[in-house]
Design a protein around this motif. Structure first.
Motif, PDB file in Angstrom:
ATOM      1  N   LEU A   9      25.040 -10.708   1.978  1.00  0.00           N
ATOM      2  CA  LEU A   9      24.888 -10.398   0.344  1.00  0.00           C
ATOM      3  C   LEU A   9      23.425 -10.551  -0.053  1.00  0.00           C
ATOM      4  O   LEU A   9      22.914 -11.438  -0.957  1.00  0.00           O
ATOM      5  N   GLY A  10      22.374  -9.708   0.664  1.00  0.00           N
ATOM      6  CA  GLY A  10      21.113  -9.869   0.521  1.00  0.00           C
ATOM      7  C   GLY A  10      20.782  -8.589  -0.768  1.00  0.00           C
ATOM      8  O   GLY A  10      21.828  -8.207  -1.452  1.00  0.00           O
ATOM      9  N   THR A  11      19.695  -8.425  -0.984  1.00  0.00           N
ATOM     10  CA  THR A  11      19.076  -7.308  -1.848  1.00  0.00           C
ATOM     11  C   THR A  11      20.136  -6.048  -1.788  1.00  0.00           C
ATOM     12  O   THR A  11      20.698  -5.446  -2.922  1.00  0.00           O
ATOM     13  N   MET A  12      20.203  -5.765  -0.575  1.00  0.00           N
ATOM     14  CA  MET A  12      20.777  -4.450  -0.340  1.00  0.00           C
ATOM     15  C   MET A  12      22.385  -4.754  -0.417  1.00  0.00           C
ATOM     16  O   MET A  12      23.077  -3.758  -1.115  1.00  0.00           O
ATOM     17  N   TRP A  30      31.260 -11.730   3.039  1.00  0.00           N
ATOM     18  CA  TRP A  30      30.989 -12.951   3.729  1.00  0.00           C
ATOM     19  C   TRP A  30      29.522 -12.796   3.591  1.00  0.00           C
ATOM     20  O   TRP A  30      28.835 -11.750   3.742  1.00  0.00           O
ATOM     21  N   ASN A  31      28.871 -14.053   3.594  1.00  0.00           N
ATOM     22  CA  ASN A  31      27.382 -14.224   3.672  1.00  0.00           C
ATOM     23  C   ASN A  31      27.265 -15.574   4.312  1.00  0.00           C
ATOM     24  O   ASN A  31      28.029 -16.365   4.074  1.00  0.00           O
ATOM     25  N   ARG A  32      26.003 -15.468   5.315  1.00  0.00           N
ATOM     26  CA  ARG A  32      25.713 -16.837   6.097  1.00  0.00           C
ATOM     27  C   ARG A  32      25.762 -18.081   5.206  1.00  0.00           C
ATOM     28  O   ARG A  32      26.187 -19.109   5.342  1.00  0.00           O
ATOM     29  N   LEU A  65      21.951  -6.250   7.170  1.00  0.00           N
ATOM     30  CA  LEU A  65      21.398  -7.606   7.679  1.00  0.00           C
ATOM     31  C   LEU A  65      19.706  -7.465   7.781  1.00  0.00           C
ATOM     32  O   LEU A  65      19.421  -6.105   8.097  1.00  0.00           O
ATOM     33  N   SER A  66      19.148  -8.472   7.777  1.00  0.00           N
ATOM     34  CA  SER A  66      17.361  -8.403   7.739  1.00  0.00           C
ATOM     35  C   SER A  66      17.139  -7.642   8.843  1.00  0.00           C
ATOM     36  O   SER A  66      16.200  -7.054   8.798  1.00  0.00           O
ATOM     37  N   ASP A  67      17.232  -8.040  10.039  1.00  0.00           N
ATOM     38  CA  ASP A  67      16.572  -7.835  11.140  1.00  0.00           C
ATOM     39  C   ASP A  67      17.647  -7.898  12.476  1.00  0.00           C
ATOM     40  O   ASP A  67      18.695  -8.252  12.283  1.00  0.00           O
ATOM     41  N   ASP A  68      16.748  -7.735  13.776  1.00  0.00           N
ATOM     42  CA  ASP A  68      17.551  -7.919  14.996  1.00  0.00           C
ATOM     43  C   ASP A  68      17.972  -9.094  15.159  1.00  0.00           C
ATOM     44  O   ASP A  68      19.362  -9.325  15.680  1.00  0.00           O
ATOM     45  N   ARG A  69      17.367 -10.207  14.922  1.00  0.00           N
ATOM     46  CA  ARG A  69      17.618 -11.512  14.858  1.00  0.00           C
ATOM     47  C   ARG A  69      18.958 -11.817  14.152  1.00  0.00           C
ATOM     48  O   ARG A  69      19.907 -12.431  14.587  1.00  0.00           O
ATOM     49  N   ALA A  70      19.118 -11.209  12.902  1.00  0.00           N
ATOM     50  CA  ALA A  70      20.551 -11.513  12.142  1.00  0.00           C
ATOM     51  C   ALA A  70      21.615 -10.892  12.828  1.00  0.00           C
ATOM     52  O   ALA A  70      22.838 -11.295  12.742  1.00  0.00           O
ATOM     53  N   LEU A  94      24.359  -1.073   8.855  1.00  0.00           N
ATOM     54  CA  LEU A  94      23.338  -0.124   7.899  1.00  0.00           C
ATOM     55  C   LEU A  94      21.884  -1.069   7.917  1.00  0.00           C
ATOM     56  O   LEU A  94      21.069  -0.511   7.066  1.00  0.00           O
ATOM     57  N   SER A  95      21.897  -1.825   8.718  1.00  0.00           N
ATOM     58  CA  SER A  95      20.528  -2.572   8.890  1.00  0.00           C
ATOM     59  C   SER A  95      19.570  -1.614   9.423  1.00  0.00           C
ATOM     60  O   SER A  95      19.975  -0.618  10.226  1.00  0.00           O
ATOM     61  N   THR A  96      18.142  -2.013   9.054  1.00  0.00           N
ATOM     62  CA  THR A  96      17.077  -1.469   9.688  1.00  0.00           C
ATOM     63  C   THR A  96      16.572  -2.326  11.272  1.00  0.00           C
ATOM     64  O   THR A  96      16.114  -3.295  10.789  1.00  0.00           O
ATOM     65  N   SER A 231      11.554  -5.081  -4.362  1.00  0.00           N
ATOM     66  CA  SER A 231      12.696  -4.230  -4.279  1.00  0.00           C
ATOM     67  C   SER A 231      12.967  -3.896  -2.760  1.00  0.00           C
ATOM     68  O   SER A 231      13.900  -3.934  -2.339  1.00  0.00           O
ATOM     69  N   PHE A 232      11.773  -3.996  -2.268  1.00  0.00           N
ATOM     70  CA  PHE A 232      11.888  -3.981  -0.577  1.00  0.00           C
ATOM     71  C   PHE A 232      10.861  -5.059  -0.305  1.00  0.00           C
ATOM     72  O   PHE A 232       9.714  -4.400  -0.462  1.00  0.00           O
ATOM     73  N   ALA A 233      10.989  -6.181   0.351  1.00  0.00           N
ATOM     74  CA  ALA A 233      10.045  -7.097   0.599  1.00  0.00           C
ATOM     75  C   ALA A 233       8.999  -6.830   1.640  1.00  0.00           C
ATOM     76  O   ALA A 233       9.456  -6.223   2.495  1.00  0.00           O
TER      77      ALA A 233
END
Ligand code: NA7
Length: 287
Positions: A9-12, A30-32, A65-70, A94-96, A231-233
């Motif tokens: 449940l981040g910005t996106m 669900w969110n961490r 999710l934010s990134d590869d780690r997430a 849908l993550s980058t 809007s996009f950090a």
């Protein structure tokens, strides 16, 4: 209508889960980290703190999710989505992220016979909230066609890019262009300012010429107002520029412009602006 487990449940994620619920899907989020979802419960979204229970019985599992780690923590780690999603679910990332991580996800889901799409999105907070994202998806065509039921409510356009991984690849190709435009805008405005031009006039010209761009329009006017609300950090743009560089290195594609922009982004993050909008890189050029 489908049962959707929406993770992250981040910005996106806030905008996406709201639009899925508004379209009539039964959405469990669900969110961490526990989050206040009062504005989403009004739309029928249900909060589930336990990942396994969120996944149970879902027709679709979606996450941005934010990134590869997430993605490693939530999806690929022991007890993650790849182990616990129902075998009948369609999973949509849908993550980058790095296309290689996306390939690991695809293999993990394939090993359990679970259908999977890599479907990153262009657009940021405003487009996510308005259901106006631009999705680029890779994977099996039949799965893609079926998934349009949940992709259309969050997007303005959905592009089928072909085989699995091509969504992740297309996203990095596009992000190269986004970073280049922000660097170009920053350099242009700084040059114009030093030349004594009125920056509103400069943006007025940028808005109508054959090099016009919605990024120049939207970001340009915010920059003149000193508005760098995220809007996009910027820290996510640093992640993306590093992904582009790694991706290009693997393929032997030269990206000297991205290399220069990466330097600008790093300086901006080092200056403490990582949580601000990606356009904060312009402050480095104006300094
Ligand atoms: P945000 O607003 O930073 O949200 C990131 C989400 O990812 C948020 O739900 C985080 O949960 C989650 N996250 C981050 N790291 C982890 C780990 N390690 N484990 C579990 N969950 C995690 O990003 P955006 O919504 O702007 O962007 C998302 C993607 O779209 C990104 O790839 C962009 O480049 C494009 P938290 O609330 O921190 O517990």
């Amino acid at each position: 209508m489908s049962k959707v487990a929406y993770l992250g449940l981040g910005t996106m994620g806030r905008g996406m889960s709201a639009n899925l619920a508004t379209a009539g899907h039964e959405v469990t989020v669900w969110n961490r980290t526990p989050r206040d979802i009062a504005e989403l419960t009004d739309m029928g979204v249900r909060w589930e703190p336990d990942l396994g229970r969120a996944l149970a019985g879902a027709d679709y599992v979606m996450y941005c999710l934010s990134d590869d780690r997430a993605v490693r923590d939530v999806v690929l780690a022991a007890g993650g989505v790849a182990e616990r999603a129902d075998s009948g679910s369609v999973v949509i990332d849908l993550s980058t992220i790095d296309p290689e991580t996306s390939a690991e996800e695809a293999a993990a889901f394939a090993a359990r016979g679970i259908r999977f799409l890599d479907a990153p999105v262009f657009g940021s907070k405003g487009e996510a909230a308005a259901g106006g994202l631009w999705i680029v998806a890779g994977g099996d065509r039949t799965v893609f066609d079926q998934a349009l039921d949940v992709l259309k409510p969050i997007s303005e356009t959905v592009h089928y890019m072909g085989a699995g991984g091509n969504g992740a690849r297309m996203k990095l190709v596009g992000n190269l262009a986004v970073a280049a435009q922000l660097e170009a805008l920053g350099e242009s405005l700084t040059l114009a300012s030093k030349a004594g031009l009125d920056l509103r006039d400069v943006l007025g010209v940028f808005a109508v010429t054959d090099f016009r761009s919605p990024i120049f329009d939207g970001v340009g006017s915010a920059v003149l107002e000193g508005d760098y609300s995220p809007s996009f950090a910027l820290k996510l743009m640093l992640k993306d520029a590093l992904l582009v560089r790694t991706f290009a290195e693997r393929l032997g594609a030269p990206v000297p412009g991205t290399e220069a922009t990466l330097g600008t982004i790093r300086k901006a993050v080092d200056a403490g602006w990582g949580e601000e909008n990606a356009s904060a890189l312009i402050k480095v050029l104006a300094a």
